[in-house]
Design an enzyme around this catalytic site. Structure first.
Site, PDB file in Angstrom:
ATOM      1  N   HIS A 109      -2.057   0.553  -9.537  1.00  0.00           N
ATOM      2  CA  HIS A 109      -2.633  -0.432  -8.605  1.00  0.00           C
ATOM      3  C   HIS A 109      -3.208  -1.629  -9.390  1.00  0.00           C
ATOM      4  CE1 HIS A 109      -4.305  -0.736  -4.280  1.00  0.00           C
ATOM      5  NE2 HIS A 109      -4.208  -1.947  -4.805  1.00  0.00           N
ATOM      6  N   ARG A 152       0.863  -1.178   0.000  1.00  0.00           N
ATOM      7  CA  ARG A 152       0.000   0.000   0.000  1.00  0.00           C
ATOM      8  C   ARG A 152       0.896   1.224   0.000  1.00  0.00           C
ATOM      9  NH1 ARG A 152      -3.619  -2.697  -1.489  1.00  0.00           N
ATOM     10  NH2 ARG A 152      -5.590  -3.150  -0.468  1.00  0.00           N
ATOM     11  N   GLU A 209      -2.971   8.148  -3.713  1.00  0.00           N
ATOM     12  CA  GLU A 209      -3.231   7.352  -4.921  1.00  0.00           C
ATOM     13  C   GLU A 209      -4.539   7.808  -5.549  1.00  0.00           C
ATOM     14  OE1 GLU A 209      -2.098   3.093  -4.883  1.00  0.00           O
ATOM     15  OE2 GLU A 209      -4.224   2.804  -5.348  1.00  0.00           O
TER      16      GLU A 209
HETATM   17  P1  NAP Z   1      -0.420 -11.824   4.646  1.00  0.00           P
HETATM   18  O1  NAP Z   1      -0.473 -13.221   4.135  1.00  0.00           O
HETATM   19  O2  NAP Z   1      -1.125 -11.482   5.912  1.00  0.00           O
HETATM   20  O3  NAP Z   1       1.128 -11.431   4.770  1.00  0.00           O
HETATM   21  C1  NAP Z   1       1.550 -10.229   5.322  1.00  0.00           C
HETATM   22  C2  NAP Z   1       2.934 -10.443   5.932  1.00  0.00           C
HETATM   23  O4  NAP Z   1       3.371  -9.184   6.446  1.00  0.00           O
HETATM   24  C3  NAP Z   1       2.927 -11.434   7.081  1.00  0.00           C
HETATM   25  O5  NAP Z   1       3.920 -12.399   6.842  1.00  0.00           O
HETATM   26  C4  NAP Z   1       3.262 -10.599   8.315  1.00  0.00           C
HETATM   27  O6  NAP Z   1       4.093 -11.346   9.194  1.00  0.00           O
HETATM   28  C5  NAP Z   1       4.024  -9.401   7.696  1.00  0.00           C
HETATM   29  N1  NAP Z   1       3.918  -8.211   8.529  1.00  0.00           N
HETATM   30  C6  NAP Z   1       2.788  -7.659   9.074  1.00  0.00           C
HETATM   31  N2  NAP Z   1       3.108  -6.587   9.809  1.00  0.00           N
HETATM   32  C7  NAP Z   1       4.449  -6.461   9.726  1.00  0.00           C
HETATM   33  C8  NAP Z   1       5.381  -5.541  10.284  1.00  0.00           C
HETATM   34  N3  NAP Z   1       4.982  -4.554  11.108  1.00  0.00           N
HETATM   35  N4  NAP Z   1       6.700  -5.678   9.976  1.00  0.00           N
HETATM   36  C9  NAP Z   1       7.121  -6.703   9.179  1.00  0.00           C
HETATM   37  N5  NAP Z   1       6.282  -7.617   8.639  1.00  0.00           N
HETATM   38  C10 NAP Z   1       4.969  -7.485   8.906  1.00  0.00           C
HETATM   39  O7  NAP Z   1      -0.985 -10.793   3.563  1.00  0.00           O
HETATM   40  P2  NAP Z   1      -1.013 -10.945   1.969  1.00  0.00           P
HETATM   41  O8  NAP Z   1      -2.240 -11.638   1.551  1.00  0.00           O
HETATM   42  O9  NAP Z   1       0.319 -11.450   1.513  1.00  0.00           O
HETATM   43  O10 NAP Z   1      -1.226  -9.406   1.549  1.00  0.00           O
HETATM   44  C11 NAP Z   1      -0.337  -8.389   1.988  1.00  0.00           C
HETATM   45  C12 NAP Z   1      -0.833  -7.017   1.556  1.00  0.00           C
HETATM   46  O11 NAP Z   1      -0.633  -6.858   0.161  1.00  0.00           O
HETATM   47  C13 NAP Z   1      -2.342  -6.776   1.716  1.00  0.00           C
HETATM   48  O12 NAP Z   1      -2.677  -6.411   3.036  1.00  0.00           O
HETATM   49  C14 NAP Z   1      -2.619  -5.671   0.724  1.00  0.00           C
HETATM   50  O13 NAP Z   1      -2.548  -4.405   1.322  1.00  0.00           O
HETATM   51  C15 NAP Z   1      -1.481  -5.822  -0.293  1.00  0.00           C
HETATM   52  N6  NAP Z   1      -2.020  -6.210  -1.614  1.00  0.00           N
HETATM   53  C16 NAP Z   1      -1.820  -5.375  -2.678  1.00  0.00           C
HETATM   54  C17 NAP Z   1      -2.306  -5.710  -3.917  1.00  0.00           C
HETATM   55  C18 NAP Z   1      -2.107  -4.803  -5.104  1.00  0.00           C
HETATM   56  O14 NAP Z   1      -2.975  -4.750  -5.964  1.00  0.00           O
HETATM   57  N7  NAP Z   1      -0.988  -4.119  -5.211  1.00  0.00           N
HETATM   58  C19 NAP Z   1      -3.007  -6.920  -4.119  1.00  0.00           C
HETATM   59  C20 NAP Z   1      -3.194  -7.745  -3.009  1.00  0.00           C
HETATM   60  C21 NAP Z   1      -2.699  -7.379  -1.763  1.00  0.00           C
HETATM   61  P3  NAP Z   1       4.105 -11.052  10.788  1.00  0.00           P
HETATM   62  O15 NAP Z   1       2.678 -11.024  11.227  1.00  0.00           O
HETATM   63  O16 NAP Z   1       4.919 -12.165  11.345  1.00  0.00           O
HETATM   64  O17 NAP Z   1       4.786  -9.739  10.933  1.00  0.00           O
END
Ligand code: NAP
Length: 320
Positions: free
Chosen positions: A284, A236, A265
């Site tokens: 995006h 994000r 954005e």
């Molecule tokens: P996920 O499976 O929950 O993975 C997120 C990872 O981030 C987890 O491994 C978590 O590990 C880590 N994390 C969370 N807080 C953190 C912190 N403070 N410092 C370091 N690591 C941290 O989520 P996902 O499905 O992969 O999606 C991630 C994000 O991608 C979404 O929330 C969304 O905003 C974004 N996204 C963007 C698009 C796009 O179109 N560009 C599409 C889909 C998703 P820990 O809890 O161990 O820290």
């Protein structure tokens, strides 16, 4: 108030024609600003459907006491106050798992494009200056055999790591908690935030936007990166401090950036970041493939229908 025959759903219209078509026989869609109109009887709205990223906060939820579910088209729910919804007994649904491949593909698309200066090359190849091949122009950075650092080794981060292995990259990652299973299966190595920033040739961001990750990459973090390093953000926009990034790219204290998301954005059309050659920006597009968007539509509608029926959501965001 007895439930209406056709439930009313507040949504940030227009939805894609495919989603509108899937919903047309089962719900009545009301535009987002309906909630502000004097005609709005809050009790009569049974659900909220978020397609872009409209804000759902405690104030809106209190205005709409009839809401039984909030269904989001997408996995990131930083625009929804999940805690406020949970406190009011309203489940929030999202679409995890099915967009990991598409979003990781986009992270890698940006990584390859930025490292090898694809957008600059495309502009040059179309422009008036390209009259003769010159081996000295537009030299990029290698990708194979370099070091990739992933902030957020979750669903999307793991898919990015898999792709990197095919490019013979060394993969470092940083999460709040170590992931021994990912270390074993993918051969990735845990690193502190500082180690990851200092050692990586490419830094990819795949963390959710939370209070903790807002400006995760600011002036101090950019200063720790190598001058040859490239930053890729598919998380994000606010995970990166835009002013600090603009400064680092202008002064070339880092080499380049590939951004699928920005803060704000979209960026204002005259924003200095848009003038820089060492930035590649997409609007995006992380999950924007025909196949993934269809599956997201289906999952978000499954959540909506379940919530309206008072059943557990198939894909519910944890309210903790
Ligand atoms: P996920 O499976 O929950 O993975 C997120 C990872 O981030 C987890 O491994 C978590 O590990 C880590 N994390 C969370 N807080 C953190 C912190 N403070 N410092 C370091 N690591 C941290 O989520 P996902 O499905 O992969 O999606 C991630 C994000 O991608 C979404 O929330 C969304 O905003 C974004 N996204 C963007 C698009 C796009 O179109 N560009 C599409 C889909 C998703 P820990 O809890 O161990 O820290």
């Amino acid at each position: 108030m007895p439930p209406r025959a056709t439930p009313r759903v507040l949504a940030d219209l227009p939805l894609s024609p495919a989603i509108a078509d899937m919903l047309k026989d089962s719900v009545e869609l009301l535009p987002w600003d309906w909630a502000q109109s004097p005609k709005c009887e809050g009790e009569a709205i049974s659900a909220i459907y978020t397609y872009g990223h409209p804000t759902v906060d405690a104030v809106l939820l209190d205005r709409l006491p009839g809401v039984r579910v909030v269904s989001n088209f997408g996995v990131g729910v930083d625009h929804i106050d999940v805690a406020a919804a949970t406190k009011r007994g309203i489940p929030v649904g999202n679409t995890p798992g099915i967009l990991d491949g598409a979003t990781a593909d986009m992270a890698f698309t940006l990584l390859l494009a930025t490292g090898r200066r694809l957008a600059e090359g495309d502009r040059y190849a179309r422009g008036p200056s390209f009259l003769r091949y010159d081996p000295s122009y537009l030299l990029g950075r290698e990708i194979h055999g370099t070091t990739l650092g992933i902030f957020g080794m979750g669903r999307i981060g793991s898919q990015v790591a898999k792709r990197a292995l095919g490019f013979n990259m060394t993969v470092l990652y940083h999460n709040r908690q170590r992931k021994p299973d990912a270390e074993q299966k993918l051969g990735v190595t845990y690193a502190s935030k500082d180690e990851l920033l200092a050692q990586s040739d490419y830094v990819v961001l795949t963390v959710p936007l939370t209070a903790e990750t807002r400006h995760l990459i600011g002036r101090a973090e950019l200063a720790r990166m190598k001058p040859t390093s490239i930053l890729i953000n598919v998380a994000r926009g606010p995970v990166v401090d835009t002013d600090a990034l603009t400064e680092a790219l202008t002064r070339r204290t880092i080499c380049a950036a590939g951004l699928d998301v920005t803060d704000p954005e979209p960026l204002p059309r005259d924003h200095p970041l848009l003038q820089l050659d060492n930035v590649t920006i997409t609007p995006h597009l992380g999950s924007a493939t025909e196949q993934t968007r269809l599956r997201m539509a289906q999952m978000s509608i499954e959540n909506l229908v379940a919530g309206l029926a008072g059943k557990p959501l198939p894909y519910q965001v944890s309210g903790r």
